[in-house]
Design an enzyme around this catalytic site. Structure first.
Site, PDB file in Angstrom:
ATOM      1  N   LYS A  35      25.985   5.602 -38.224  1.00  0.00           N
ATOM      2  CA  LYS A  35      26.129   4.146 -38.270  1.00  0.00           C
ATOM      3  C   LYS A  35      27.531   3.743 -38.717  1.00  0.00           C
ATOM      4  O   LYS A  35      27.712   2.796 -39.483  1.00  0.00           O
ATOM      5  CB  LYS A  35      25.074   3.544 -39.194  1.00  0.00           C
ATOM      6  CG  LYS A  35      23.652   3.829 -38.745  1.00  0.00           C
ATOM      7  CD  LYS A  35      22.641   3.148 -39.624  1.00  0.00           C
ATOM      8  CE  LYS A  35      21.226   3.452 -39.227  1.00  0.00           C
ATOM      9  NZ  LYS A  35      20.874   3.176 -37.871  1.00  0.00           N
ATOM     10  N   CYS A  36      28.519   4.432 -38.221  1.00  0.00           N
ATOM     11  CA  CYS A  36      29.916   4.248 -38.610  1.00  0.00           C
ATOM     12  C   CYS A  36      30.691   3.662 -37.433  1.00  0.00           C
ATOM     13  O   CYS A  36      30.333   3.873 -36.274  1.00  0.00           O
ATOM     14  CB  CYS A  36      30.492   5.617 -38.999  1.00  0.00           C
ATOM     15  SG  CYS A  36      32.241   5.659 -39.408  1.00  0.00           S
ATOM     16  N   GLY A  37      31.755   2.959 -37.724  1.00  0.00           N
ATOM     17  CA  GLY A  37      32.614   2.457 -36.659  1.00  0.00           C
ATOM     18  C   GLY A  37      33.206   3.572 -35.817  1.00  0.00           C
ATOM     19  O   GLY A  37      33.572   3.355 -34.659  1.00  0.00           O
ATOM     20  N   PHE A  38      33.284   4.781 -36.372  1.00  0.00           N
ATOM     21  CA  PHE A  38      33.828   5.930 -35.651  1.00  0.00           C
ATOM     22  C   PHE A  38      32.742   6.748 -34.945  1.00  0.00           C
ATOM     23  O   PHE A  38      33.041   7.742 -34.289  1.00  0.00           O
ATOM     24  CB  PHE A  38      34.611   6.842 -36.603  1.00  0.00           C
ATOM     25  CG  PHE A  38      35.835   6.208 -37.188  1.00  0.00           C
ATOM     26  CD1 PHE A  38      36.919   5.859 -36.395  1.00  0.00           C
ATOM     27  CD2 PHE A  38      35.911   5.935 -38.546  1.00  0.00           C
ATOM     28  CE1 PHE A  38      38.044   5.266 -36.928  1.00  0.00           C
ATOM     29  CE2 PHE A  38      37.035   5.342 -39.090  1.00  0.00           C
ATOM     30  CZ  PHE A  38      38.108   5.001 -38.280  1.00  0.00           C
ATOM     31  N   THR A  39      31.484   6.343 -35.067  1.00  0.00           N
ATOM     32  CA  THR A  39      30.381   7.084 -34.456  1.00  0.00           C
ATOM     33  C   THR A  39      30.594   7.374 -32.970  1.00  0.00           C
ATOM     34  O   THR A  39      30.239   8.464 -32.501  1.00  0.00           O
ATOM     35  CB  THR A  39      29.038   6.366 -34.705  1.00  0.00           C
ATOM     36  OG1 THR A  39      28.830   6.300 -36.123  1.00  0.00           O
ATOM     37  CG2 THR A  39      27.876   7.099 -34.058  1.00  0.00           C
TER      38      THR A  39
END
Length: 159
Positions: A35-39
């Site tokens: 659930k990360c912006g970098f996912t």
């Protein structure tokens, strides 16, 4: 611990996975989160893995919930998310801590072997990457903002 191959972190299935099984391969070790912006980097990691796995290369993914609780799921949920959303087939491991007193020994080793900017050891966010050569030497550390495809030339050089 004297080297990268001395560690046996648990796989997503909960069984010890000796890193010695990857001896002689170039490794890209990454702390990941669902659930990360970098996912979306999962797609790039998978593409790099598919491109080079036949030449002795592996991506090793280590889920971590220490940054904004961006990996709240169980190991089963993490595996399902990675498989169904990004087709991840590279080895994934059980959720670990990468910083603090509870940091996994592997990450303690990686951070000492290749400190970050200005010599700081702490992992700053999800998708920090460590490149390891065929001899098990940690050769470079990359920020979360470094896209997996930007590492292709470095990986090829080590292969």
């Amino acid at each position: 611990m004297s080297g990268i191959y001395d560690f046996s972190p648990n796989s997503l299935a909960g069984t010890p996975q000796p890193l010695a099984d990857y001896q002689g391969q170039v490794l890209l070790i990454v702390n990941v989160a669902s659930k990360c912006g970098f996912t979306p980097q999962y797609a790039g990691l998978q593409a790099v893995y598919e491109r080079f796995q036949g030449r002795g290369f592996a991506v090793l993914g280590f889920p971590c919930n220490q940054f904004g609780t961006q990996e709240p799921g169980s190991e089963a949920e993490i595996g399902e998310f990675c498989s169904s959303n990004y087709g991840v087939s590279f080895p994934m491991f059980a959720k670990i801590d990468v910083n603090g007193d509870g940091a996994h020994p592997l990450y303690q080793y990686l951070k000492k072997a290749e400190p970050g900017i200005l010599g700081t050891e702490a992992i700053k966010w999800n998708f920090t990457k460590f490149l390891v050569d065929r001899d098990g030497k940690v050769v470079e550390r990359f920020a979360p903002t470094t896209a997996p495809e930007d590492l292709v030339a470095r990986i090829e050089k080590l292969l």
